[in-house]
Write a protein that holds these residues in place. Structure first.
Motif: not given
Length: 508
Positions: A451-453, A479-480, A501-504
């Motif tokens: 995951s990344a944000a 940061a997540i 924000a987007t979280v992939s």
């Protein structure tokens, strides 16, 4: 101190496909959208290709824009396409009576538009002239663009330098016929649109997707009239889709809309509440269509949407030039969330407009020739992975609310999610102007392998980009925290005030 909320996302239960065309654009002969935006001319010192500005094209290619609507808008119903073909020095001039009452020379016409679409990798969406044109005129435009034999219009196209026919799928049958497109009653427009549709024929394998000009905002009666008049004698529909227009104009109407960059917190929240009401419009137009078309074979198209503020001081009122702030970015993000949730019926949307007009993704500085990426641009870029992905259901718990002066309530978080090719993208908006919000993403149904944000925000809700400060609102990694939970996988993310924000996710 931050508020906490939980979002449950079922990664293994994809729904409707989010058409990439929901991320479409709109370019009208209005202000500096075409002239000074896309088109600088072949004698310009600004780097260009045959008069089309290179940096604008490069920036839009990074968005993977799927389609571009042209030449209007209101301008479409006074535009005669034959005036914009052939040698430029021989093209007649015309008065743009809707936007600034200026005289233009038709330097940017059909061939220039088609070259622009080819450079962008975007599909053309042509709006035909119903208000002041003729059935023959629009029919011949289709032939000119899309026929590849030796027909009269194909021969004329070759005479003007283009041998191969173009593929032009999307055709709008007029624009706002209830207003600038003719002041028609719905029943009168339906009959006219049926006539036009009859003579808009597929040529040389080019399949036309015909879009009937639909309602102003919440005029559901107009949609009802179009659906009643949809069927031909053989039972097939005259139109593939119907459109409507919905602008974000807070307050009581078109007077006193306010400035793009100067507004207080109360007006900020009023704007976001107005933007979120677009979803009600989509749902209610869909409900009307469901009565006649329960299988959703006819598409709904929102081919003009966005914020509409008072023009910037010192600019021509009829040019509709406005700045673009973090508030505008959040208007865009909540629109996209609504689009994703209604992807079973909504098949296309076009922001108004792409360059230098209304809620633009790009601004070109007239003094420095610098290209400015607006906050809205970044929302489009961050959402690219939603294109043609399948929508995921998101169930929210513990979302904070803001009570407005009139008693209305605004949810302070907006989320949507999609999945494609063992990946998923989750979009999150914190609409709270002053307070951060923590969100626990409860991810169920599939294992998350990575995951990344990314985060978009500015110092204030009024923050905006200029030639002097091009990154006042920009994107950065965020940061997540990944946590285990009873259902498989969780991600905790802190959303600063007024942020997107987007979280992939990489799925296993």
């Amino acid at each position: 101190m931050s508020e906490s909320a939980r979002a449950v996302v079922d990664l293994d239960a994809p729904g409707a496909t989010i058409s990439r065309h929901l991320y479409g654009h709109f370019a009208e002969h209005l202000g500096r959208c075409i002239y000074g935006g896309f088109w600088v001319g072949e004698d310009s010192s600004v780097p260009h290709t045959n008069g089309i500005r290179n940096d604008v094209v490069e920036a839009l290619r990074r968005l993977d824009i799927p389609n571009l609507r042209w030449p209007g808008g209101c301008f479409a119903d006074e535009y005669h396409w034959r005036d914009g073909i052939g040698p430029r020095e021989e093209r007649p001039r015309m008065v743009n009576s809707h936007w600034g009452d200026i005289v233009e020379d038709n330097a940017f016409g059909t061939h220039e538009f088609m070259q622009l679409c080819e450079m962008l990798g975007a599909e053309p969406y042509v709006s035909g002239n119903v208000g002041s044109g003729t059935v023959q005129e629009m029919s011949q435009w289709v032939e000119y663009l899309t026929r590849d034999d030796d027909s009269p219009m194909a021969a004329l196209r070759r005479q003007n330098g283009r041998d191969e026919a173009w593929r032009v799928p999307f055709w709008g049958i007029g624009n706002e016929p209830w207003g600038c497109g003719g002041q028609l009653r719905p029943e009168a427009y339906v009959e006219l649109a049926r006539q036009y549709s009859t003579y808009l024929r597929d040529q040389s394998g080019n399949r036309l997707y015909k879009i009937a000009a639909g309602a102003d905002a919440g005029d559901y009666g107009w949609t009802d009239a179009l659906m009643k008049g949809m069927a031909r004698n053989d039972g097939k529909p005259f139109f593939d889709a119907i459109s409507f227009h919905q602008y974000t104009v807070p307050g009581k109407g078109w007077s006193g809309r306010g400035r793009a960059t100067e507004f207080d917190t109360a007006w900020y929240y009023e704007t976001l509440l107005t933007a979120k009401r677009t979803e009600e419009r989509i749902r209610r137009h869909s409900d009307v269509m469901d009565v006649y078309d329960p299988d959703k074979t006819i598409g709904l198209v929102l081919d003009e949407w966005g914020t509409w503020w008072d023009v910037e001081p010192g600019t021509v009122p009829g040019f509709l030039y406005q700045q673009n702030t973090m508030r505008d970015a959040l208007v865009a993000s909540v629109h996209f969330d609504a689009f994703h949730r209604h992807a079973d019926r909504l098949v296309m949307a076009n922001i108004a407009q792409t360059v230098n007009v209304l809620q633009s993704v790009l601004l070109t500085d007239p003094e420095t020739d610098e290209l400015i990426l607006t906050p809205t641009y970044h929302v489009f870029e961050m959402n690219r992975a939603h294109h043609d992905a399948r929508a995921l259901d998101v169930r929210m718990h513990g979302v904070g609310r803001r009570t407005l002066e009139d008693g209305s309530e605004l949810d302070l978080l907006s989320l949507s999610a999609s999945t494609k090719d063992d990946e998923a993208l989750i979009s999150l908006s914190n609409l709270d102007a002053t307070q951060s919000h923590e969100v626990m993403l409860d991810l169920r149904g599939r294992r998350v392998a990575g995951s990344a944000a990314r985060l978009l925000t500015g110092d204030t809700v009024q923050a905006h980009n200029t030639a002097a400060s091009p990154d006042a609102v920009g994107v950065r990694r965020h940061a997540i925290q990944e946590v285990a939970n009873d259902f498989g996988h969780g991600i905790r993310i802190e959303l600063p005030p007024h942020s997107y924000a987007t979280v992939s996710l990489q799925l296993a």
